[in-house]
Scaffold this motif. Structure first.
Motif, PDB file in Angstrom:
ATOM      1  N   PRO A  38       0.829  -1.202   0.000  1.00  0.00           N
ATOM      2  CA  PRO A  38       0.000   0.000   0.000  1.00  0.00           C
ATOM      3  C   PRO A  38       0.867   1.256   0.000  1.00  0.00           C
ATOM      4  O   PRO A  38       1.946   1.270   0.587  1.00  0.00           O
ATOM      5  CB  PRO A  38      -0.818  -0.117   1.284  1.00  0.00           C
ATOM      6  CG  PRO A  38      -0.250  -1.237   2.059  1.00  0.00           C
ATOM      7  CD  PRO A  38       0.627  -2.020   1.169  1.00  0.00           C
ATOM      8  N   GLN A  39       0.381   2.287  -0.645  1.00  0.00           N
ATOM      9  CA  GLN A  39       1.130   3.535  -0.761  1.00  0.00           C
ATOM     10  C   GLN A  39       1.132   4.262   0.575  1.00  0.00           C
ATOM     11  O   GLN A  39       0.124   4.315   1.269  1.00  0.00           O
ATOM     12  CB  GLN A  39       0.507   4.409  -1.839  1.00  0.00           C
ATOM     13  CG  GLN A  39       1.316   5.641  -2.159  1.00  0.00           C
ATOM     14  CD  GLN A  39       0.724   6.406  -3.328  1.00  0.00           C
ATOM     15  OE1 GLN A  39      -0.334   6.063  -3.805  1.00  0.00           O
ATOM     16  NE2 GLN A  39       1.425   7.420  -3.764  1.00  0.00           N
ATOM     17  N   LYS A  40       2.259   4.841   0.920  1.00  0.00           N
ATOM     18  CA  LYS A  40       2.380   5.556   2.180  1.00  0.00           C
ATOM     19  C   LYS A  40       2.486   7.049   1.912  1.00  0.00           C
ATOM     20  O   LYS A  40       2.928   7.471   0.853  1.00  0.00           O
ATOM     21  CB  LYS A  40       3.623   5.081   2.947  1.00  0.00           C
ATOM     22  CG  LYS A  40       3.526   3.654   3.405  1.00  0.00           C
ATOM     23  CD  LYS A  40       4.746   3.284   4.212  1.00  0.00           C
ATOM     24  CE  LYS A  40       4.631   1.842   4.682  1.00  0.00           C
ATOM     25  NZ  LYS A  40       5.789   1.431   5.472  1.00  0.00           N
ATOM     26  N   GLY A  41       2.115   7.839   2.916  1.00  0.00           N
ATOM     27  CA  GLY A  41       2.244   9.286   2.811  1.00  0.00           C
ATOM     28  C   GLY A  41       1.061   9.966   2.158  1.00  0.00           C
ATOM     29  O   GLY A  41       1.114  11.156   1.875  1.00  0.00           O
ATOM     30  N   VAL A  42      -0.034   9.282   1.897  1.00  0.00           N
ATOM     31  CA  VAL A  42      -1.232   9.876   1.312  1.00  0.00           C
ATOM     32  C   VAL A  42      -2.275   9.976   2.403  1.00  0.00           C
ATOM     33  O   VAL A  42      -2.662   8.976   3.004  1.00  0.00           O
ATOM     34  CB  VAL A  42      -1.755   9.036   0.132  1.00  0.00           C
ATOM     35  CG1 VAL A  42      -3.043   9.628  -0.405  1.00  0.00           C
ATOM     36  CG2 VAL A  42      -0.719   8.938  -0.958  1.00  0.00           C
ATOM     37  N   THR A  43      -2.716  11.185   2.678  1.00  0.00           N
ATOM     38  CA  THR A  43      -3.711  11.416   3.712  1.00  0.00           C
ATOM     39  C   THR A  43      -5.022  11.815   3.056  1.00  0.00           C
ATOM     40  O   THR A  43      -5.045  12.687   2.184  1.00  0.00           O
ATOM     41  CB  THR A  43      -3.257  12.544   4.658  1.00  0.00           C
ATOM     42  OG1 THR A  43      -1.954  12.225   5.154  1.00  0.00           O
ATOM     43  CG2 THR A  43      -4.205  12.700   5.813  1.00  0.00           C
ATOM     44  N   THR A  44      -6.094  11.187   3.441  1.00  0.00           N
ATOM     45  CA  THR A  44      -7.406  11.541   2.922  1.00  0.00           C
ATOM     46  C   THR A  44      -8.279  12.007   4.075  1.00  0.00           C
ATOM     47  O   THR A  44      -8.164  11.514   5.195  1.00  0.00           O
ATOM     48  CB  THR A  44      -8.083  10.343   2.227  1.00  0.00           C
ATOM     49  OG1 THR A  44      -8.187   9.277   3.162  1.00  0.00           O
ATOM     50  CG2 THR A  44      -7.273   9.893   1.026  1.00  0.00           C
ATOM     51  N   TYR A  45      -9.130  12.965   3.801  1.00  0.00           N
ATOM     52  CA  TYR A  45     -10.043  13.508   4.789  1.00  0.00           C
ATOM     53  C   TYR A  45     -11.465  13.330   4.294  1.00  0.00           C
ATOM     54  O   TYR A  45     -11.727  13.378   3.094  1.00  0.00           O
ATOM     55  CB  TYR A  45      -9.767  14.993   5.027  1.00  0.00           C
ATOM     56  CG  TYR A  45      -8.381  15.268   5.552  1.00  0.00           C
ATOM     57  CD1 TYR A  45      -8.112  15.155   6.900  1.00  0.00           C
ATOM     58  CD2 TYR A  45      -7.348  15.629   4.693  1.00  0.00           C
ATOM     59  CE1 TYR A  45      -6.840  15.399   7.399  1.00  0.00           C
ATOM     60  CE2 TYR A  45      -6.078  15.876   5.170  1.00  0.00           C
ATOM     61  CZ  TYR A  45      -5.833  15.759   6.532  1.00  0.00           C
ATOM     62  OH  TYR A  45      -4.586  16.005   7.013  1.00  0.00           O
ATOM     63  N   ALA A  46     -12.381  13.165   5.209  1.00  0.00           N
ATOM     64  CA  ALA A  46     -13.788  13.019   4.853  1.00  0.00           C
ATOM     65  C   ALA A  46     -14.624  13.781   5.866  1.00  0.00           C
ATOM     66  O   ALA A  46     -14.216  13.954   7.018  1.00  0.00           O
ATOM     67  CB  ALA A  46     -14.187  11.554   4.835  1.00  0.00           C
ATOM     68  N   LEU A  47     -15.762  14.233   5.420  1.00  0.00           N
ATOM     69  CA  LEU A  47     -16.694  14.951   6.282  1.00  0.00           C
ATOM     70  C   LEU A  47     -18.039  14.270   6.167  1.00  0.00           C
ATOM     71  O   LEU A  47     -18.516  13.998   5.065  1.00  0.00           O
ATOM     72  CB  LEU A  47     -16.799  16.416   5.854  1.00  0.00           C
ATOM     73  CG  LEU A  47     -17.653  17.328   6.708  1.00  0.00           C
ATOM     74  CD1 LEU A  47     -17.080  17.420   8.120  1.00  0.00           C
ATOM     75  CD2 LEU A  47     -17.684  18.705   6.103  1.00  0.00           C
ATOM     76  N   SER A  48     -18.629  13.991   7.288  1.00  0.00           N
ATOM     77  CA  SER A  48     -19.915  13.318   7.299  1.00  0.00           C
ATOM     78  C   SER A  48     -20.950  14.163   6.557  1.00  0.00           C
ATOM     79  O   SER A  48     -20.948  15.389   6.624  1.00  0.00           O
ATOM     80  CB  SER A  48     -20.362  13.096   8.740  1.00  0.00           C
ATOM     81  OG  SER A  48     -21.663  12.574   8.771  1.00  0.00           O
ATOM     82  N   ALA A  49     -21.864  13.489   5.849  1.00  0.00           N
ATOM     83  CA  ALA A  49     -22.860  14.202   5.060  1.00  0.00           C
ATOM     84  C   ALA A  49     -23.791  15.039   5.929  1.00  0.00           C
ATOM     85  O   ALA A  49     -24.264  16.093   5.504  1.00  0.00           O
ATOM     86  CB  ALA A  49     -23.672  13.215   4.234  1.00  0.00           C
ATOM     87  N   ASN A  50     -24.073  14.598   7.146  1.00  0.00           N
ATOM     88  CA  ASN A  50     -24.972  15.376   7.984  1.00  0.00           C
ATOM     89  C   ASN A  50     -24.261  16.525   8.696  1.00  0.00           C
ATOM     90  O   ASN A  50     -24.883  17.276   9.419  1.00  0.00           O
ATOM     91  CB  ASN A  50     -25.686  14.474   9.004  1.00  0.00           C
ATOM     92  CG  ASN A  50     -24.708  13.776   9.929  1.00  0.00           C
ATOM     93  OD1 ASN A  50     -23.512  13.919   9.783  1.00  0.00           O
ATOM     94  ND2 ASN A  50     -25.235  13.017  10.877  1.00  0.00           N
ATOM     95  N   ARG A  51     -22.953  16.678   8.503  1.00  0.00           N
ATOM     96  CA  ARG A  51     -22.202  17.785   9.085  1.00  0.00           C
ATOM     97  C   ARG A  51     -21.955  18.902   8.076  1.00  0.00           C
ATOM     98  O   ARG A  51     -21.456  19.948   8.425  1.00  0.00           O
ATOM     99  CB  ARG A  51     -20.853  17.299   9.618  1.00  0.00           C
ATOM    100  CG  ARG A  51     -20.969  16.411  10.800  1.00  0.00           C
ATOM    101  CD  ARG A  51     -21.407  17.206  11.970  1.00  0.00           C
ATOM    102  NE  ARG A  51     -21.386  16.383  13.178  1.00  0.00           N
ATOM    103  CZ  ARG A  51     -21.711  16.847  14.357  1.00  0.00           C
ATOM    104  NH1 ARG A  51     -22.073  18.094  14.494  1.00  0.00           N
ATOM    105  NH2 ARG A  51     -21.692  16.062  15.391  1.00  0.00           N
ATOM    106  N   GLN A  52     -22.266  18.668   6.841  1.00  0.00           N
ATOM    107  CA  GLN A  52     -22.027  19.677   5.819  1.00  0.00           C
ATOM    108  C   GLN A  52     -23.161  20.677   5.784  1.00  0.00           C
ATOM    109  O   GLN A  52     -24.319  20.331   6.005  1.00  0.00           O
ATOM    110  CB  GLN A  52     -21.903  19.023   4.447  1.00  0.00           C
ATOM    111  CG  GLN A  52     -20.724  18.102   4.331  1.00  0.00           C
ATOM    112  CD  GLN A  52     -20.664  17.450   2.963  1.00  0.00           C
ATOM    113  OE1 GLN A  52     -21.371  17.850   2.062  1.00  0.00           O
ATOM    114  NE2 GLN A  52     -19.825  16.462   2.822  1.00  0.00           N
ATOM    115  N   LYS A  53     -22.839  21.924   5.507  1.00  0.00           N
ATOM    116  CA  LYS A  53     -23.858  22.951   5.302  1.00  0.00           C
ATOM    117  C   LYS A  53     -24.140  23.004   3.803  1.00  0.00           C
ATOM    118  O   LYS A  53     -23.364  23.559   3.030  1.00  0.00           O
ATOM    119  CB  LYS A  53     -23.371  24.300   5.810  1.00  0.00           C
ATOM    120  CG  LYS A  53     -23.199  24.344   7.300  1.00  0.00           C
ATOM    121  CD  LYS A  53     -22.781  25.724   7.733  1.00  0.00           C
ATOM    122  CE  LYS A  53     -22.614  25.774   9.241  1.00  0.00           C
ATOM    123  NZ  LYS A  53     -22.197  27.106   9.689  1.00  0.00           N
TER     124      LYS A  53
END
Length: 100
Positions: free
Chosen positions: A26-41
């Motif tokens: 697996p590739q290292k050094g890649v960071t992904t972020y996610a935001l819950s759908a009910n937290r988005q405006k």
């Protein structure tokens, strides 16, 4: 040497992994972020953006639309008035001899 499936050390019939992870580490050094759908405006700034975007688009198109509209409006107004004149008593008397 390698097998028939391509790549060194790969033997036929061995599962290579899913797309983007063909059996390698697996590739290292890649960071992904996610935001819950009910937290988005969902409509944050939508009305403000809609007003200014509409004004910007109107301002860019008004010089292409307004002059022909005004020209055709006055042309149609003149044509209606001239038609009413031609169908009036004075218009028929003026052009009575033209129908030969």
């Amino acid at each position: 040497m390698g097998g028939a499936t391509g790549g060194p050390g790969k033997t036929p019939g061995v599962y290579l992994g899913w797309w983007g992870n063909f059996g390698g580490l697996p590739q290292k050094g890649v960071t992904t972020y996610a935001l819950s759908a009910n937290r988005q405006k969902l409509f944050a700034g939508a009305t403000n953006a809609a007003v200014f975007n509409t004004w910007r688009r109107f301002k860019g198109a008004v010089l292409y639309v307004a002059p022909p509209f005004v020209l055709y409006y006055f042309l149609m107004d003149w044509a209606n008035k001239y038609n009413h004149f031609l169908n009036s008593k004075e218009g028929r008397a003026l052009h009575a001899n033209d129908e030969e």
